[in-house]
Enzyme design. Structure first.
Site, PDB file in Angstrom:
ATOM      1  N   ASP A 153      -4.686 -24.051 -83.430  1.00 31.36           N
ATOM      2  CA  ASP A 153      -4.283 -23.244 -82.277  1.00 31.36           C
ATOM      3  C   ASP A 153      -2.861 -22.752 -82.534  1.00 31.36           C
ATOM      4  O   ASP A 153      -2.077 -23.443 -83.189  1.00 31.36           O
ATOM      5  CB  ASP A 153      -4.321 -24.087 -80.994  1.00 31.36           C
ATOM      6  CG  ASP A 153      -4.479 -23.228 -79.755  1.00 31.36           C
ATOM      7  OD1 ASP A 153      -5.573 -23.233 -79.161  1.00 31.36           O
ATOM      8  OD2 ASP A 153      -3.515 -22.529 -79.396  1.00 31.36           O
ATOM      9  N   PHE A 164     -23.072 -23.484 -74.010  1.00 27.87           N
ATOM     10  CA  PHE A 164     -23.511 -23.419 -72.610  1.00 27.87           C
ATOM     11  C   PHE A 164     -22.843 -24.478 -71.734  1.00 27.87           C
ATOM     12  O   PHE A 164     -23.340 -24.799 -70.665  1.00 27.87           O
ATOM     13  CB  PHE A 164     -25.041 -23.563 -72.533  1.00 27.87           C
ATOM     14  CG  PHE A 164     -25.777 -22.512 -73.321  1.00 27.87           C
ATOM     15  CD1 PHE A 164     -25.901 -21.215 -72.823  1.00 27.87           C
ATOM     16  CD2 PHE A 164     -26.319 -22.791 -74.560  1.00 27.87           C
ATOM     17  CE1 PHE A 164     -26.570 -20.231 -73.553  1.00 27.87           C
ATOM     18  CE2 PHE A 164     -26.986 -21.816 -75.299  1.00 27.87           C
ATOM     19  CZ  PHE A 164     -27.120 -20.531 -74.788  1.00 27.87           C
ATOM     20  N   LEU A 165     -21.739 -25.043 -72.209  1.00 28.83           N
ATOM     21  CA  LEU A 165     -21.131 -26.137 -71.448  1.00 28.83           C
ATOM     22  C   LEU A 165     -20.574 -25.664 -70.108  1.00 28.83           C
ATOM     23  O   LEU A 165     -20.158 -24.526 -69.962  1.00 28.83           O
ATOM     24  CB  LEU A 165     -20.027 -26.817 -72.257  1.00 28.83           C
ATOM     25  CG  LEU A 165     -18.796 -26.022 -72.677  1.00 28.83           C
ATOM     26  CD1 LEU A 165     -17.753 -25.944 -71.586  1.00 28.83           C
ATOM     27  CD2 LEU A 165     -18.187 -26.663 -73.902  1.00 28.83           C
ATOM     28  N   LYS A 203       0.692 -27.256 -77.349  1.00 25.86           N
ATOM     29  CA  LYS A 203      -0.655 -27.805 -77.155  1.00 25.86           C
ATOM     30  C   LYS A 203      -1.060 -28.682 -78.343  1.00 25.86           C
ATOM     31  O   LYS A 203      -1.609 -29.776 -78.184  1.00 25.86           O
ATOM     32  CB  LYS A 203      -1.635 -26.627 -77.011  1.00 25.86           C
ATOM     33  CG  LYS A 203      -2.929 -26.991 -76.346  1.00 25.86           C
ATOM     34  CD  LYS A 203      -3.943 -25.922 -76.598  1.00 25.86           C
ATOM     35  CE  LYS A 203      -4.371 -25.199 -75.359  1.00 25.86           C
ATOM     36  NZ  LYS A 203      -5.430 -24.209 -75.630  1.00 25.86           N
ATOM     37  N   LYS A 220     -16.531 -12.966 -65.577  1.00 27.25           N
ATOM     38  CA  LYS A 220     -16.201 -12.262 -66.823  1.00 27.25           C
ATOM     39  C   LYS A 220     -17.476 -11.851 -67.573  1.00 27.25           C
ATOM     40  O   LYS A 220     -17.597 -10.716 -68.035  1.00 27.25           O
ATOM     41  CB  LYS A 220     -15.353 -13.202 -67.682  1.00 27.25           C
ATOM     42  CG  LYS A 220     -15.078 -12.755 -69.082  1.00 27.25           C
ATOM     43  CD  LYS A 220     -14.094 -13.689 -69.753  1.00 27.25           C
ATOM     44  CE  LYS A 220     -14.744 -14.904 -70.372  1.00 27.25           C
ATOM     45  NZ  LYS A 220     -15.387 -14.723 -71.647  1.00 27.25           N
ATOM     46  N   LYS A 233     -27.827 -23.056 -54.537  1.00 22.48           N
ATOM     47  CA  LYS A 233     -27.031 -23.573 -53.415  1.00 22.48           C
ATOM     48  C   LYS A 233     -26.173 -22.462 -52.834  1.00 22.48           C
ATOM     49  O   LYS A 233     -25.357 -21.872 -53.547  1.00 22.48           O
ATOM     50  CB  LYS A 233     -26.142 -24.715 -53.891  1.00 22.48           C
ATOM     51  CG  LYS A 233     -26.851 -26.065 -53.844  1.00 22.48           C
ATOM     52  CD  LYS A 233     -25.860 -27.189 -53.787  1.00 22.48           C
ATOM     53  CE  LYS A 233     -25.484 -27.831 -55.004  1.00 22.48           C
ATOM     54  NZ  LYS A 233     -25.188 -27.813 -56.221  1.00 22.48           N
ATOM     55  N   GLY A 240     -23.129 -20.828 -50.489  1.00 19.26           N
ATOM     56  CA  GLY A 240     -21.768 -21.293 -50.229  1.00 19.26           C
ATOM     57  C   GLY A 240     -20.833 -20.104 -50.101  1.00 19.26           C
ATOM     58  O   GLY A 240     -21.214 -19.068 -49.542  1.00 19.26           O
ATOM     59  N   CYS A 284     -16.000 -17.990 -66.392  1.00 16.41           N
ATOM     60  CA  CYS A 284     -17.152 -17.479 -67.152  1.00 16.41           C
ATOM     61  C   CYS A 284     -18.007 -16.471 -66.397  1.00 16.41           C
ATOM     62  O   CYS A 284     -18.131 -15.326 -66.825  1.00 16.41           O
ATOM     63  CB  CYS A 284     -18.014 -18.644 -67.609  1.00 16.41           C
ATOM     64  SG  CYS A 284     -17.195 -19.633 -68.851  1.00 16.41           S
ATOM     65  N   ARG A 319      -9.408 -20.359 -61.594  1.00 12.31           N
ATOM     66  CA  ARG A 319      -9.661 -18.961 -61.921  1.00 12.31           C
ATOM     67  C   ARG A 319     -10.797 -18.406 -61.050  1.00 12.31           C
ATOM     68  O   ARG A 319     -11.844 -19.024 -60.942  1.00 12.31           O
ATOM     69  CB  ARG A 319     -10.006 -18.806 -63.402  1.00 12.31           C
ATOM     70  CG  ARG A 319      -8.795 -18.942 -64.308  1.00 12.31           C
ATOM     71  CD  ARG A 319      -9.191 -18.879 -65.752  1.00 12.31           C
ATOM     72  NE  ARG A 319     -10.027 -20.018 -66.128  1.00 12.31           N
ATOM     73  CZ  ARG A 319     -10.657 -20.123 -67.287  1.00 12.31           C
ATOM     74  NH1 ARG A 319     -10.558 -19.148 -68.173  1.00 12.31           N
ATOM     75  NH2 ARG A 319     -11.373 -21.179 -67.571  1.00 12.31           N
TER      76      ARG A 319
HETATM   77  C1  UDX Z   1     -20.921 -21.612 -66.369  1.00 12.60           C
HETATM   78  C2  UDX Z   1     -22.330 -21.898 -66.954  1.00 12.60           C
HETATM   79  O1  UDX Z   1     -23.036 -22.777 -66.066  1.00 12.60           O
HETATM   80  C3  UDX Z   1     -22.213 -22.504 -68.337  1.00 12.60           C
HETATM   81  O2  UDX Z   1     -23.504 -22.684 -68.890  1.00 12.60           O
HETATM   82  C4  UDX Z   1     -21.394 -21.556 -69.223  1.00 12.60           C
HETATM   83  O3  UDX Z   1     -21.228 -22.090 -70.511  1.00 12.60           O
HETATM   84  C5  UDX Z   1     -20.043 -21.267 -68.590  1.00 12.60           C
HETATM   85  O4  UDX Z   1     -20.230 -20.752 -67.269  1.00 12.60           O
HETATM   86  P1  UDX Z   1     -18.969 -23.048 -65.227  1.00 12.60           P
HETATM   87  O5  UDX Z   1     -18.253 -21.754 -65.052  1.00 12.60           O
HETATM   88  O6  UDX Z   1     -18.225 -24.221 -65.770  1.00 12.60           O
HETATM   89  O7  UDX Z   1     -20.243 -22.857 -66.207  1.00 12.60           O
HETATM   90  O8  UDX Z   1     -19.509 -23.482 -63.788  1.00 12.60           O
HETATM   91  P2  UDX Z   1     -20.912 -23.715 -63.070  1.00 12.60           P
HETATM   92  O9  UDX Z   1     -21.129 -25.153 -62.862  1.00 12.60           O
HETATM   93  O10 UDX Z   1     -21.985 -22.952 -63.707  1.00 12.60           O
HETATM   94  O11 UDX Z   1     -20.600 -23.083 -61.626  1.00 12.60           O
HETATM   95  C6  UDX Z   1     -20.174 -21.734 -61.490  1.00 12.60           C
HETATM   96  C7  UDX Z   1     -19.887 -21.389 -60.050  1.00 12.60           C
HETATM   97  O12 UDX Z   1     -21.089 -21.244 -59.324  1.00 12.60           O
HETATM   98  C8  UDX Z   1     -19.035 -22.377 -59.276  1.00 12.60           C
HETATM   99  O13 UDX Z   1     -18.090 -21.651 -58.518  1.00 12.60           O
HETATM  100  C9  UDX Z   1     -20.029 -23.074 -58.364  1.00 12.60           C
HETATM  101  O14 UDX Z   1     -19.440 -23.549 -57.182  1.00 12.60           O
HETATM  102  C10 UDX Z   1     -21.000 -21.941 -58.096  1.00 12.60           C
HETATM  103  N1  UDX Z   1     -22.349 -22.390 -57.719  1.00 12.60           N
HETATM  104  C11 UDX Z   1     -23.121 -23.052 -58.623  1.00 12.60           C
HETATM  105  C12 UDX Z   1     -22.868 -22.065 -56.469  1.00 12.60           C
HETATM  106  O15 UDX Z   1     -22.198 -21.447 -55.636  1.00 12.60           O
HETATM  107  N2  UDX Z   1     -24.158 -22.439 -56.181  1.00 12.60           N
HETATM  108  C13 UDX Z   1     -24.939 -23.112 -57.053  1.00 12.60           C
HETATM  109  O16 UDX Z   1     -26.081 -23.406 -56.701  1.00 12.60           O
HETATM  110  C14 UDX Z   1     -24.413 -23.429 -58.313  1.00 12.60           C
END
Ligand code: UDX
Length: 436
Positions: free
Chosen positions: A30, A155-156, A35, A270, A258, A260, A267, A334
């Site tokens: 990096d 896909f994490l 870091k 973007k 879900k 909300g 991610c 973010r």
């Molecule tokens: C996401 C993808 O899931 C992951 O596979 C990819 O590699 C990176 O982008 P991440 O951004 O870490 O991961 O969060 P994630 O757990 O997917 O949640 C994203 C957003 O969706 C959060 O703001 C969460 O609160 C919201 N969410 C998720 C809902 O509002 N309802 C749901 O049912 C699920």
């Protein structure tokens, strides 16, 4: 195998630490010296369950090292993961300048005659990026036979990054050569043997589309859930039960339904914008993605309207906000809908007291002029309304009786449906859920 990881952000660091734990020798690079020093001491720059333990274990056992020089990492490695960030440009397109910069440095590295190395695009990039990487390698003098470019999307999820990487749903490997395929399978052999994870070997272009496609579909599911929730709210139905029943259809599935206050993070916003841009360039109608984005904005805006409608005057009101991170399990703010909600309330004169188990430090940098509290009950002291914006376990398990005693007026707006409406009403709250 010897592996280089260029870029130690979320994806790079997790990939590096997990590959080291699978028995490979990993060099993480990096350009942020501070870091690198932190990582050498075994301190993780991100809050992620299990990260520091795994980092320290592999540092101690000598399988992972950190440095700031690309050339020596490239020289020593058979596989080079490019994990630099691909931030969105103003028009939504992914900015690939860091990918190009790293590729150029790899091309300019003096490698031994006859070396064969694989460059893996791990960053989320638009389709045909691998071709651009190949062109860049050739432009800066790399011999064609020396490098293969592979796409291996990650896909994490933040908060479960280590688990998602070591126990993935699937491995996607985009390769255009048999030699690269064999090497990638050798790299992942320990993981495949351990987890029997399904492996999808596809052409590079397909792999590049899979990541954007998967994230857009997940975002689509959330926006669909929110749309149903808006309808349920307006007609007095229960969105949670409705969506649960919809999701029980095996073809639909219950995850990511879900409702909300909308999705955020580094991610989804973007990636869907980037896919929209790619569709636009190809002349394909991408208005489906406009709708996903619009519904996502409406989700938090409707939440604010609910608060405004109930509280009537916001000016001078003391409002407690629990949860600042875009979701639980992370300190990432973010595109967090919580911060968008706070900005509007603040602009209308409300006084905010906020709490989050992890994200206060980051939130303070963006919104410095509200009161941050180190305890949820402290945040709600004498408040005239309580807003839940992130579904932290700690918030879910707060004691309704104690909340009521602490607040001045017992009104709760539950943006993530963390509380049981019946229990809250019984405890004497005026309670507003999301979609019920
Ligand atoms: C996401 C993808 O899931 C992951 O596979 C990819 O590699 C990176 O982008 P991440 O951004 O870490 O991961 O969060 P994630 O757990 O997917 O949640 C994203 C957003 O969706 C959060 O703001 C969460 O609160 C919201 N969410 C998720 C809902 O509002 N309802 C749901 O049912 C699920």
């Amino acid at each position: 195998m010897k592996v280089a990881i260029i870029g130690t952000g979320y994806v790079g660091l997790t990939t590096g630490v997990c590959l080291a734990d699978l028995g490979h020798h990993v060099i993480c690079v990096d350009n942020d010296l501070e870091k690198i020093e932190k990582l050498k001491r075994g301190e993780s720059p991100i809050y992620e369950i299990g990260m520091e333990d795994l980092l320290r274990k592999n540092l101690k056992e000598g399988r992972i090292v950190f440095m700031n020089e690309i050339a020596s990492a490239v020289k020593e490695s058979e596989i080079i993961f490019v994990c630099v960030n691909t931030p969105p440009k103003k028009d939504g397109h992914a900015d690939l300048k860091y990918v190009e910069q790293v590729t150029k440095e790899i091309a300019l590295t003096q490698c031994n005659h006859g070396d064969y190395k694989i460059i893996v695009d791990k960053s989320t990039v638009p389709v045909k990026t691998a071709e651009k990487v190949k062109e860049t390698l050739a432009r800066y003098g790399a011999k064609e036979a020396m490098f293969d470019v592979v796409s291996n999307p990650e896909f994490l999820k933040e908060g479960t990054a280590i688990k998602d990487t070591l126990e993935p749903d699937r491995l996607v490997i985009g390769v255009d050569s048999e030699k690269a395929k064999e090497k990638m399978l050798e790299l992942y052999k320990p993981l495949i043997d351990k987890t029997h994870v399904p492996v999808k070997i596809v052409p590079v272009r397909s792999a590049e589309i899979i990541k954007h496609g998967a994230n857009t579909f997940l975002a689509l599911k959330i926006s669909f859930a929110n749309l149903i929730a808006f309808m349920c709210e307006d007609v007095g139905a229960n969105a949670l039960e409705t969506l649960e029943a919809i999701g029980l259809d095996a073809r639909i599935g219950s995850q990511f339904l879900k409702p909300g206050i909308g999705f955020g993070g580094g991610c989804f916003p973007k990636d869907i914008a980037a896919l929209k841009k790619t569709l636009e360039i190809l002349g394909i109608d991408g208005s489906l993605i406009d709708s996903i984005e619009r519904i996502n904005e409406t989700a938090w805006q409707r939440f604010v309207k609910k608060v405004e409608k109930e509280l009537w005057v916001l000016d001078g009101k003391l409002i407690a906000v629990l949860g600042l991170a875009f979701k639980s399990g992370t300190d990432d703010i973010r595109n967090s809908p919580a911060l968008k909600v706070i900005e509007v309330l603040k602009a209308n004169g409300a006084r905010i007291r906020a709490y989050d188990p992890q994200a206060i430090e980051n939130a303070r940098k963006v919104i410095p002029d509200i009161q941050y509290c180190s305890d949820p009950y402290d945040a709600m002291k004498d408040s005239e309304a309580l807003l839940v914006c992130t579904e932290w376990e700690e918030i879910k398990t707060l004691d309704p009786k104690k909340i009521k005693e602490t607040m001045a007026v017992p009104i709760v707006f539950d943006g993530r449906n963390v509380f049981d409406p019946q229990k809250m009403k019984k405890a004497g709250f005026t309670y507003f859920g999301s979609g019920r």
